[in-house]
Design an enzyme around this catalytic site. Structure first.
Site, PDB file in Angstrom:
ATOM      1  N   HIS A  77       0.677  -1.188   0.098  1.00 12.89           N
ATOM      2  CA  HIS A  77      -0.216   0.085  -0.140  1.00 12.89           C
ATOM      3  C   HIS A  77       1.171   1.284   0.535  1.00 12.89           C
ATOM      4  CE1 HIS A  77      -3.472  -2.417   1.830  1.00 12.89           C
ATOM      5  NE2 HIS A  77      -3.332  -2.545   0.209  1.00 12.89           N
ATOM      6  N   HIS A 233      -9.164  -1.705  -4.759  1.00 11.70           N
ATOM      7  CA  HIS A 233      -8.437  -1.607  -3.595  1.00 11.70           C
ATOM      8  C   HIS A 233      -7.221  -3.027  -4.571  1.00 11.70           C
ATOM      9  CE1 HIS A 233      -5.689  -2.540   0.042  1.00 11.70           C
ATOM     10  NE2 HIS A 233      -6.157  -3.580   0.430  1.00 11.70           N
ATOM     11  N   ASP A 237      -3.126  -2.350  -4.944  1.00  7.30           N
ATOM     12  CA  ASP A 237      -2.757  -4.166  -4.347  1.00  7.30           C
ATOM     13  C   ASP A 237      -1.538  -3.998  -6.054  1.00  7.30           C
ATOM     14  OD1 ASP A 237      -2.920  -4.496  -1.677  1.00  7.30           O
ATOM     15  OD2 ASP A 237      -4.361  -6.143  -2.322  1.00  7.30           O
ATOM     16  N   HIS A 260      -0.955 -11.427  -4.197  1.00  7.18           N
ATOM     17  CA  HIS A 260       0.114 -10.837  -4.530  1.00  7.18           C
ATOM     18  C   HIS A 260       1.199 -12.223  -4.746  1.00  7.18           C
ATOM     19  CE1 HIS A 260      -0.675  -7.370  -2.112  1.00  7.18           C
ATOM     20  NE2 HIS A 260      -1.839  -7.862  -1.101  1.00  7.18           N
TER      21      HIS A 260
END
Ligand SMILES: [Zn+2]
Length: 301
Positions: A77, A233, A237, A260
């Site tokens: 972030h 969001h 990311d 991720h």
């Protein structure tokens, strides 16, 4: 936007790590041209880890960096805010292994950067300009980047949940668009996953103050910040994870159901496919400007 930039002054904040639950103080400090983004552990004598794909390690619902015995967790972030606001060079100092989660979004980091101010530096910024598509798929997860004149992100998500069965959004990034439309979007988790995460020693600092928690029939939080806060969001990311290529990107990033692990594997793949991109000084001028610039030869003026 073609010169490198750092912060005008140092600035700090305090918070807790989402996964560790530990208190942490974070300081953002100006750094010289060509330093890049480097994390520094003040509690380990100032050992540093550069924010590059070479140092990705410890992915567990967040992106971690590691070098030798030094670990930095949940960097995405903060990285997303730094690259989106055009900060090339900065030292991120922590006194604990995990970046504070703040409110689960990048908005507090945007605020810090604005408070510190921006300083233009000597030294040109080099962009990674995509020349041909690069594609990666793992099962039903997919991520790709295509040539484009701008940095754009398209993200789509699909869950077996009535609230976020499918969301998709395309954003053409600028500092303003990031600040208004992406940075405030908070991380999210499913209530039924929270207990599993905690049993694994994760999400120990998690609460309704720093994450959207999705129950069977709705969110447990007071309200969402956007109807499609979830996919926003995910865009936040992936911008942070792609920052690990070490250059601002010019291309159209398209991802479906990523996380991720996929994002960071893709960032490494992009660097490996060396014929798929080139480094350019600054954003190329529009064509009519280029033609105009050709008119009088320099030595004729
Ligand atoms: Zn996140």
């Amino acid at each position: 936007m073609n010169a490198q930039r750092t912060l005008r002054r140092s600035i700090s904040c305090a918070g807790i790590g989402l996964h560790s639950g530990k208190k942490v103080t974070l300081s953002l400090k100006p750094a010289g041209a060509n330093t890049g983004i480097r994390f520094r552990r003040a509690d380990l004598g100032g050992l540093e880890v550069p924010a590059t794909v070479d140092h990705v390690g410890g992915i567990n619902y967040a992106t971690g960096l590691t070098r030798d015995a030094v670990q930095i967790d949940t960097v995405e972030h903060l990285l997303s805010a730094l690259v989106s606001l055009g900060i090339d060079n900065v030292i991120v100092e922590l006194n604990s292994p995990e970046v504070p989660i703040m409110d689960g979004s990048a908005a507090p980091f945007v605020y810090l950067i604005h408070e510190a101010g921006v300083k233009i530096q000597q030294g040109k910024r080099q962009y990674l300009k995509v020349l041909r598509p690069i594609v990666m798929a793992r099962g039903d997860k997919r991520i790709a980047i295509y040539p484009s004149d701008h940095f754009k992100v398209t993200y789509s998500i699909a869950y077996e949940h009535p609230l976020l069965r499918h969301q998709s959004r395309t954003i053409r990034l600028s500092a303003e668009v990031f600040t208004d439309e992406i940075a405030p979007a908070r991380t999210f988790t499913f209530l039924k996953e929270v207990e599993q995460l905690r049993q694994r020693g994760l999400a120990l600092g998690g609460s309704l103050e720093n994450a959207i928690v999705v129950g069977d029939t709705g969110v447990l939080n007071h309200a969402l910040r956007y109807d499609d806060e979830f996919v926003r969001h995910k865009i936040l990311d992936v911008i942070g994870d792609m920052a690990l290529v070490g250059h601002p990107v010019i291309g159209h990033l398209v991802a479906h159901r990523g996380g991720h692990a996929l994002h960071t594997a893709f960032a490494a793949q992009v660097l490996e496919e060396r014929d798929a991109w080139t480094l350019v000084d600054g954003i190329p001028a529009p064509e009519h400007t280029a033609e105009g610039a050709m008119a009088p030869a320099k030595d004729s003026i």
